[in-house]
Design a protein around this motif. Structure first.
Motif, short mmCIF file in Angstrom:
data_model
loop_
_atom_site.label_atom_id
_atom_site.label_comp_id
_atom_site.label_asym_id
_atom_site.label_seq_id
_atom_site.Cartn_x
_atom_site.Cartn_y
_atom_site.Cartn_z
N UNK A 97 0.84 -1.20 0.00
CA UNK A 97 0.00 0.00 0.00
C UNK A 97 0.88 1.25 0.00
N UNK A 98 1.84 1.27 0.93
CA UNK A 98 2.70 2.45 1.08
C UNK A 98 3.49 2.73 -0.20
N UNK A 99 4.03 1.66 -0.81
CA UNK A 99 4.84 1.86 -2.02
C UNK A 99 3.97 2.34 -3.18
N UNK A 100 2.75 1.82 -3.28
CA UNK A 100 1.85 2.30 -4.34
C UNK A 100 1.56 3.79 -4.17
N UNK A 101 1.32 4.19 -2.94
CA UNK A 101 0.97 5.60 -2.69
C UNK A 101 2.18 6.52 -2.91
N UNK A 102 3.37 5.94 -2.70
CA UNK A 102 4.61 6.74 -2.87
C UNK A 102 4.87 7.08 -4.35
N UNK A 103 4.38 6.23 -5.25
CA UNK A 103 4.80 6.35 -6.66
C UNK A 103 4.70 7.77 -7.25
N UNK A 104 3.59 8.49 -7.06
CA UNK A 104 3.53 9.83 -7.67
C UNK A 104 4.56 10.81 -7.10
N UNK A 105 5.13 10.46 -5.93
CA UNK A 105 6.08 11.38 -5.30
C UNK A 105 7.52 11.14 -5.75
N UNK A 106 7.75 9.99 -6.41
CA UNK A 106 9.13 9.63 -6.76
C UNK A 106 9.85 10.75 -7.53
N UNK A 107 9.20 11.35 -8.55
CA UNK A 107 9.94 12.38 -9.31
C UNK A 107 10.29 13.63 -8.49
N UNK A 108 9.67 13.78 -7.32
CA UNK A 108 9.90 15.00 -6.55
C UNK A 108 11.17 14.95 -5.69
N UNK A 109 11.75 13.73 -5.56
CA UNK A 109 12.99 13.59 -4.76
C UNK A 109 12.89 14.22 -3.38
N UNK A 110 11.81 13.96 -2.67
CA UNK A 110 11.64 14.54 -1.34
C UNK A 110 12.59 13.86 -0.36
N UNK A 111 12.98 14.59 0.69
CA UNK A 111 13.80 13.89 1.69
C UNK A 111 12.89 12.97 2.50
N UNK A 112 13.53 12.03 3.19
CA UNK A 112 12.78 10.93 3.81
C UNK A 112 11.71 11.41 4.80
N UNK A 113 12.07 12.46 5.54
CA UNK A 113 11.15 12.95 6.57
C UNK A 113 9.89 13.54 5.93
#
Ligand SMILES: Nc1ncnc2c1ncn2[C@@H]1O[C@H](COP(=O)(O)OP(=O)(O)OP(=O)(O)O)[C@@H](O)[C@H]1O
Length: 220
Positions: A97-113
């Motif tokens: 679930x978490x990895x699916x929801x993360x997908x749109x954020x990948x291109x943003x290179x956000x820091x982990x926090x």
């Protein structure tokens, strides 16, 4: 905010999906796009999302000509503005679930926090946090739907497009989805739901029902 001006869409040589559509959607409105299968609803959503270009006419979002954007800018526009909820969820079954929801954020290179804060907020909002480590293929239909909604909202888009969102849900889960829509509307999102599900045709928080038939507007 969203304007379709004289929009026609022809697939291939002669499949006329949309025929000279003029439509406007205002900020914060919830609109139900009603029509039988094949009437052109998904095509309208794809044009607004910048996934398709019209054959003629123009699509404007906040006065930006979406239909004239090069593909690279379309992806960025989508990332910044659009949350798309698909009928079949379009989740990756083997990912959590978490990895699916993360997908749109990948291109943003956000820091982990920052990433963690966004994910936790959205998973809590759509009540799927307790399943975050579970592979999507092992979820119920309603849980998959909530994961898809969380993914569509993780970028905090101002426009939500939902294509036949209750097609795979029973009546109880459909009603839960409708409650979620109500909450999204209270956050001033502009929401367009393409559906032929009668559950959407008598809701007091829907601003307008727009009917489409054979690629033409019936009323607006
Ligand atoms: N990629 C494509 N290539 C060719 N024809 C297409 C394509 N996509 C849609 N069409 C055709 O365009 C018309 C409108 O399709 P569209 O998917 O927009 O309708 P819809 O109202 O969303 O239908 P549904 O409720 O079944 O999803 C239909 O006749 C469909 O067969």
């Amino acid at each position: 905010m969203i304007k379709l001006q004289h929009v026609s869409k022809v697939y291939g040589k002669d499949i006329k999906a949309l025929d000279n559509i003029d439509l406007e959607f205002n900020e914060g409105e919830l609109i139900v796009l009603k029509g039988v299968s094949g009437s052109g609803k998904s095509t309208i959503l794809s044009l607004i999302a910048g996934l398709l270009k019209p054959t003629s006419g123009d699509v404007l979002v906040d006065n930006k000509h979406i239909s004239k954007l090069p593909d690279h800018f379309c992806s960025q526009y989508r990332r910044d503005n659009i949350g798309f909820i698909f009928q079949k969820y379009n989740l990756i079954p083997t990912l959590s679930v978490e990895d699916n929801i993360t997908l749109p954020l990948v291109p943003l290179n956000l820091d982990e926090k920052e990433l963690h804060v966004k994910l936790e907020a959205v998973m809590q909002m759509f009540s799927i946090e307790h399943k975050k480590e579970i592979a999507v293929k092992n979820l119920s239909g309603g849980e998959q739907q909530r994961t898809a909604i969380a993914r569509a909202n993780v970028n905090n888009p101002k426009i939500i497009l939902a294509d036949e969102p209750t097609a795979n849900l029973d009546e109880k889960l459909s009603k839960e989805f409708i409650q979620i829509l109500k909450e999204l509307k209270s956050l001033n999102k502009t929401i367009i739901v393409a559906t032929h599900d009668p559950l959407f045709f008598d809701l007091d928080f829907v601003d307008r029902i727009v009917e489409i038939h054979n690629g033409k507007l019936v009323c607006s």
